[in-house]
Write a protein that holds these residues in place. Structure first.
Motif, PDB file in Angstrom:
ATOM      1  N   ASP A 266      16.118  -3.343  15.845  1.00  0.00           N
ATOM      2  CA  ASP A 266      16.931  -3.218  14.634  1.00  0.00           C
ATOM      3  C   ASP A 266      16.391  -4.093  13.506  1.00  0.00           C
ATOM      4  O   ASP A 266      16.462  -3.716  12.334  1.00  0.00           O
ATOM      5  CB  ASP A 266      18.382  -3.577  14.927  1.00  0.00           C
ATOM      6  N   ARG A 267      15.842  -5.253  13.858  1.00  0.00           N
ATOM      7  CA  ARG A 267      15.241  -6.134  12.848  1.00  0.00           C
ATOM      8  C   ARG A 267      14.033  -5.447  12.206  1.00  0.00           C
ATOM      9  O   ARG A 267      13.859  -5.476  10.986  1.00  0.00           O
ATOM     10  CB  ARG A 267      14.811  -7.455  13.473  1.00  0.00           C
ATOM     11  N   LEU A 268      13.197  -4.845  13.057  1.00  0.00           N
ATOM     12  CA  LEU A 268      12.017  -4.147  12.537  1.00  0.00           C
ATOM     13  C   LEU A 268      12.422  -2.940  11.699  1.00  0.00           C
ATOM     14  O   LEU A 268      11.827  -2.684  10.642  1.00  0.00           O
ATOM     15  CB  LEU A 268      11.101  -3.727  13.688  1.00  0.00           C
ATOM     16  N   GLN A 269      13.433  -2.221  12.161  1.00  0.00           N
ATOM     17  CA  GLN A 269      13.922  -1.063  11.393  1.00  0.00           C
ATOM     18  C   GLN A 269      14.436  -1.513  10.026  1.00  0.00           C
ATOM     19  O   GLN A 269      14.194  -0.853   9.014  1.00  0.00           O
ATOM     20  CB  GLN A 269      15.047  -0.350  12.164  1.00  0.00           C
ATOM     21  N   ALA A 270      15.144  -2.643  10.001  1.00  0.00           N
ATOM     22  CA  ALA A 270      15.672  -3.158   8.733  1.00  0.00           C
ATOM     23  C   ALA A 270      14.528  -3.589   7.806  1.00  0.00           C
ATOM     24  O   ALA A 270      14.603  -3.398   6.587  1.00  0.00           O
ATOM     25  CB  ALA A 270      16.631  -4.316   8.987  1.00  0.00           C
ATOM     26  N   LEU A 271      13.488  -4.160   8.379  1.00  0.00           N
ATOM     27  CA  LEU A 271      12.311  -4.526   7.588  1.00  0.00           C
ATOM     28  C   LEU A 271      11.707  -3.287   6.937  1.00  0.00           C
ATOM     29  O   LEU A 271      11.458  -3.268   5.724  1.00  0.00           O
ATOM     30  CB  LEU A 271      11.266  -5.215   8.472  1.00  0.00           C
ATOM     31  N   VAL A 272      11.506  -2.258   7.729  1.00  0.00           N
ATOM     32  CA  VAL A 272      10.934  -1.012   7.204  1.00  0.00           C
ATOM     33  C   VAL A 272      11.859  -0.397   6.160  1.00  0.00           C
ATOM     34  O   VAL A 272      11.402   0.067   5.109  1.00  0.00           O
ATOM     35  CB  VAL A 272      10.619  -0.017   8.348  1.00  0.00           C
ATOM     36  N   GLN A 273      13.161  -0.428   6.409  1.00  0.00           N
ATOM     37  CA  GLN A 273      14.112   0.121   5.437  1.00  0.00           C
ATOM     38  C   GLN A 273      14.030  -0.641   4.114  1.00  0.00           C
ATOM     39  O   GLN A 273      14.108  -0.046   3.041  1.00  0.00           O
ATOM     40  CB  GLN A 273      15.537   0.095   5.985  1.00  0.00           C
ATOM     41  N   GLY A 274      13.844  -1.942   4.203  1.00  0.00           N
ATOM     42  CA  GLY A 274      13.666  -2.735   2.988  1.00  0.00           C
ATOM     43  C   GLY A 274      12.428  -2.309   2.213  1.00  0.00           C
ATOM     44  O   GLY A 274      12.449  -2.246   0.978  1.00  0.00           O
ATOM     45  N   TRP A 275      11.360  -2.021   2.942  1.00  0.00           N
ATOM     46  CA  TRP A 275      10.152  -1.524   2.282  1.00  0.00           C
ATOM     47  C   TRP A 275      10.432  -0.186   1.599  1.00  0.00           C
ATOM     48  O   TRP A 275      10.011   0.031   0.467  1.00  0.00           O
ATOM     49  CB  TRP A 275       9.019  -1.374   3.285  1.00  0.00           C
ATOM     50  N   ILE A 276      11.146   0.691   2.297  1.00  0.00           N
ATOM     51  CA  ILE A 276      11.488   1.990   1.710  1.00  0.00           C
ATOM     52  C   ILE A 276      12.330   1.786   0.453  1.00  0.00           C
ATOM     53  O   ILE A 276      12.112   2.439  -0.575  1.00  0.00           O
ATOM     54  CB  ILE A 276      12.238   2.883   2.732  1.00  0.00           C
ATOM     55  N   ASP A 277      13.287   0.868   0.523  1.00  0.00           N
ATOM     56  CA  ASP A 277      14.162   0.611  -0.619  1.00  0.00           C
ATOM     57  C   ASP A 277      13.398   0.093  -1.835  1.00  0.00           C
ATOM     58  O   ASP A 277      13.843   0.279  -2.969  1.00  0.00           O
ATOM     59  CB  ASP A 277      15.256  -0.391  -0.245  1.00  0.00           C
ATOM     60  N   GLN A 278      12.256  -0.545  -1.616  1.00  0.00           N
ATOM     61  CA  GLN A 278      11.450  -1.096  -2.713  1.00  0.00           C
ATOM     62  C   GLN A 278      10.328  -0.156  -3.152  1.00  0.00           C
ATOM     63  O   GLN A 278       9.399  -0.571  -3.855  1.00  0.00           O
ATOM     64  CB  GLN A 278      10.868  -2.447  -2.278  1.00  0.00           C
ATOM     65  N   ARG A 279      10.418   1.114  -2.752  1.00  0.00           N
ATOM     66  CA  ARG A 279       9.316   2.044  -2.998  1.00  0.00           C
ATOM     67  C   ARG A 279       9.020   2.261  -4.481  1.00  0.00           C
ATOM     68  O   ARG A 279       7.863   2.474  -4.850  1.00  0.00           O
ATOM     69  CB  ARG A 279       9.565   3.373  -2.287  1.00  0.00           C
ATOM     70  N   GLU A 280      10.011   2.202  -5.339  1.00  0.00           N
ATOM     71  CA  GLU A 280       9.753   2.397  -6.773  1.00  0.00           C
ATOM     72  C   GLU A 280       8.899   1.253  -7.315  1.00  0.00           C
ATOM     73  O   GLU A 280       7.961   1.480  -8.086  1.00  0.00           O
ATOM     74  CB  GLU A 280      11.071   2.500  -7.550  1.00  0.00           C
ATOM     75  N   VAL A 281       9.214   0.031  -6.924  1.00  0.00           N
ATOM     76  CA  VAL A 281       8.437  -1.135  -7.357  1.00  0.00           C
ATOM     77  C   VAL A 281       7.023  -1.052  -6.794  1.00  0.00           C
ATOM     78  O   VAL A 281       6.044  -1.312  -7.506  1.00  0.00           O
ATOM     79  CB  VAL A 281       9.137  -2.445  -6.923  1.00  0.00           C
ATOM     80  N   ALA A 282       6.912  -0.693  -5.523  1.00  0.00           N
ATOM     81  CA  ALA A 282       5.586  -0.586  -4.903  1.00  0.00           C
ATOM     82  C   ALA A 282       4.750   0.492  -5.581  1.00  0.00           C
ATOM     83  O   ALA A 282       3.547   0.313  -5.782  1.00  0.00           O
ATOM     84  CB  ALA A 282       5.720  -0.294  -3.411  1.00  0.00           C
ATOM     85  N   ALA A 283       5.374   1.604  -5.939  1.00  0.00           N
ATOM     86  CA  ALA A 283       4.634   2.671  -6.606  1.00  0.00           C
ATOM     87  C   ALA A 283       4.147   2.227  -7.980  1.00  0.00           C
ATOM     88  O   ALA A 283       3.070   2.628  -8.424  1.00  0.00           O
ATOM     89  CB  ALA A 283       5.501   3.917  -6.728  1.00  0.00           C
TER      90      ALA A 283
ATOM     91  N   ARG B  79       1.019   6.575  -7.854  1.00  0.00           N
ATOM     92  CA  ARG B  79       2.310   6.405  -8.538  1.00  0.00           C
ATOM     93  C   ARG B  79       3.358   7.336  -7.928  1.00  0.00           C
ATOM     94  O   ARG B  79       4.123   7.983  -8.627  1.00  0.00           O
ATOM     95  CB  ARG B  79       2.191   6.651 -10.040  1.00  0.00           C
ATOM     96  N   ASP B  80       3.370   7.374  -6.603  1.00  0.00           N
ATOM     97  CA  ASP B  80       4.249   8.289  -5.874  1.00  0.00           C
ATOM     98  C   ASP B  80       5.083   7.526  -4.847  1.00  0.00           C
ATOM     99  O   ASP B  80       4.631   7.274  -3.731  1.00  0.00           O
ATOM    100  CB  ASP B  80       3.413   9.363  -5.175  1.00  0.00           C
ATOM    101  N   PRO B  81       6.322   7.150  -5.199  1.00  0.00           N
ATOM    102  CA  PRO B  81       7.168   6.398  -4.271  1.00  0.00           C
ATOM    103  C   PRO B  81       7.554   7.189  -3.024  1.00  0.00           C
ATOM    104  O   PRO B  81       7.865   6.599  -1.986  1.00  0.00           O
ATOM    105  CB  PRO B  81       8.395   6.040  -5.104  1.00  0.00           C
ATOM    106  N   GLU B  82       7.500   8.498  -3.093  1.00  0.00           N
ATOM    107  CA  GLU B  82       7.885   9.303  -1.929  1.00  0.00           C
ATOM    108  C   GLU B  82       6.895   9.140  -0.778  1.00  0.00           C
ATOM    109  O   GLU B  82       7.261   9.322   0.381  1.00  0.00           O
ATOM    110  CB  GLU B  82       8.068  10.767  -2.321  1.00  0.00           C
ATOM    111  N   LEU B  83       5.653   8.820  -1.088  1.00  0.00           N
ATOM    112  CA  LEU B  83       4.700   8.524  -0.017  1.00  0.00           C
ATOM    113  C   LEU B  83       5.222   7.375   0.840  1.00  0.00           C
ATOM    114  O   LEU B  83       5.123   7.398   2.065  1.00  0.00           O
ATOM    115  CB  LEU B  83       3.331   8.152  -0.596  1.00  0.00           C
ATOM    116  N   MET B  84       5.792   6.405   0.183  1.00  0.00           N
ATOM    117  CA  MET B  84       6.313   5.234   0.879  1.00  0.00           C
ATOM    118  C   MET B  84       7.535   5.601   1.721  1.00  0.00           C
ATOM    119  O   MET B  84       7.686   5.112   2.839  1.00  0.00           O
ATOM    120  CB  MET B  84       6.682   4.175  -0.156  1.00  0.00           C
ATOM    121  N   ARG B  85       8.388   6.428   1.179  1.00  0.00           N
ATOM    122  CA  ARG B  85       9.574   6.859   1.933  1.00  0.00           C
ATOM    123  C   ARG B  85       9.157   7.638   3.173  1.00  0.00           C
ATOM    124  O   ARG B  85       9.632   7.382   4.276  1.00  0.00           O
ATOM    125  CB  ARG B  85      10.497   7.717   1.059  1.00  0.00           C
ATOM    126  N   THR B  86       8.231   8.556   3.017  1.00  0.00           N
ATOM    127  CA  THR B  86       7.771   9.375   4.133  1.00  0.00           C
ATOM    128  C   THR B  86       7.138   8.515   5.227  1.00  0.00           C
ATOM    129  O   THR B  86       7.442   8.665   6.407  1.00  0.00           O
ATOM    130  CB  THR B  86       6.766  10.438   3.638  1.00  0.00           C
TER     131      THR B  86
END
Length: 184
Positions: A77-94, A163-170
């Motif tokens: 669950d900790r690892l899943q939450a880490l990954v979810q945090g990355w997904i949540d920051q996808r706009e900034v990462a893009a 510049r594609d945040p959906e790549l990060m979500r996928t």
């Protein structure tokens, strides 16, 4: 740290993330921190000292994140939450890439000690991820930790390049399934 020094360190981390170290001026950091330029020199004599402070801000952010992640009972669950945090920051990462990864890439081209300090931040994340995989009973925890962080860094680079945040979500969703599949 004093409030102003801490604010300058946080501003440096943010501006370096958006603009890169080389393109950032001390005036840019002062403006972001809402501090007169002359006051910056009271706390930091050189731009490299601001880079070092930004690395400290990144380390504190990681420590704060780990505290939140540790609230989850199970390592999966900790690892899943880490990954979810990355997904949540996808706009900034893009838009700008991973804050820690982009700084590590830029500083990795130097050999002045800041490159090693930056590497220490990345190592802290990998070590924490490795402990989670080890707690899941994985004998290959070190390899899995590098694979997870490398996947995130790679997708951050691609999301930023295209510049594609959906790549990060996928990729994040794929990583969540991968973590589920590793459960022993």
């Amino acid at each position: 740290m004093t409030g102003k020094r801490e604010r300058l360190a946080a501003a440096a981390a943010e501006v370096f993330h958006r603009q890169g170290v080389e393109k950032t001026t001390i005036a840019d950091i002062a403006a972001a921190a809402e501090v007169p330029v002359g006051n910056v020199y009271y706390y930091f004599k050189t731009k490299d000292q601001l880079v070092q402070a930004a690395l400290g801000a990144h380390a504190r952010s990681l420590q704060d994140l780990i505290v939140v992640l540790e609230e989850h009972e199970q390592p999966r669950d900790r690892l899943q939450a880490l990954v979810q945090g990355w997904i949540d920051q996808r706009e900034v990462a893009a838009q700008f890439g991973c804050p820690t990864g982009t700084l590590a890439t830029e500083l990795g081209k130097r050999a002045d000690g800041l490159d090693r300090e930056s590497a220490a931040n990345m190592r802290a994340l990998i070590d924490w991820v490795e402990r989670q995989f080890a707690a899941m009973g994985r004998s290959d925890a070190g390899e899995l930790a590098v694979a997870l962080v490398a996947s995130y860094q790679g997708i951050s680079l691609l999301a930023n390049t295209f510049r594609d945040p959906e790549l990060m979500r996928t990729e994040g969703l794929r990583l969540e399934r991968w973590i589920d599949g590793l459960q022993s």
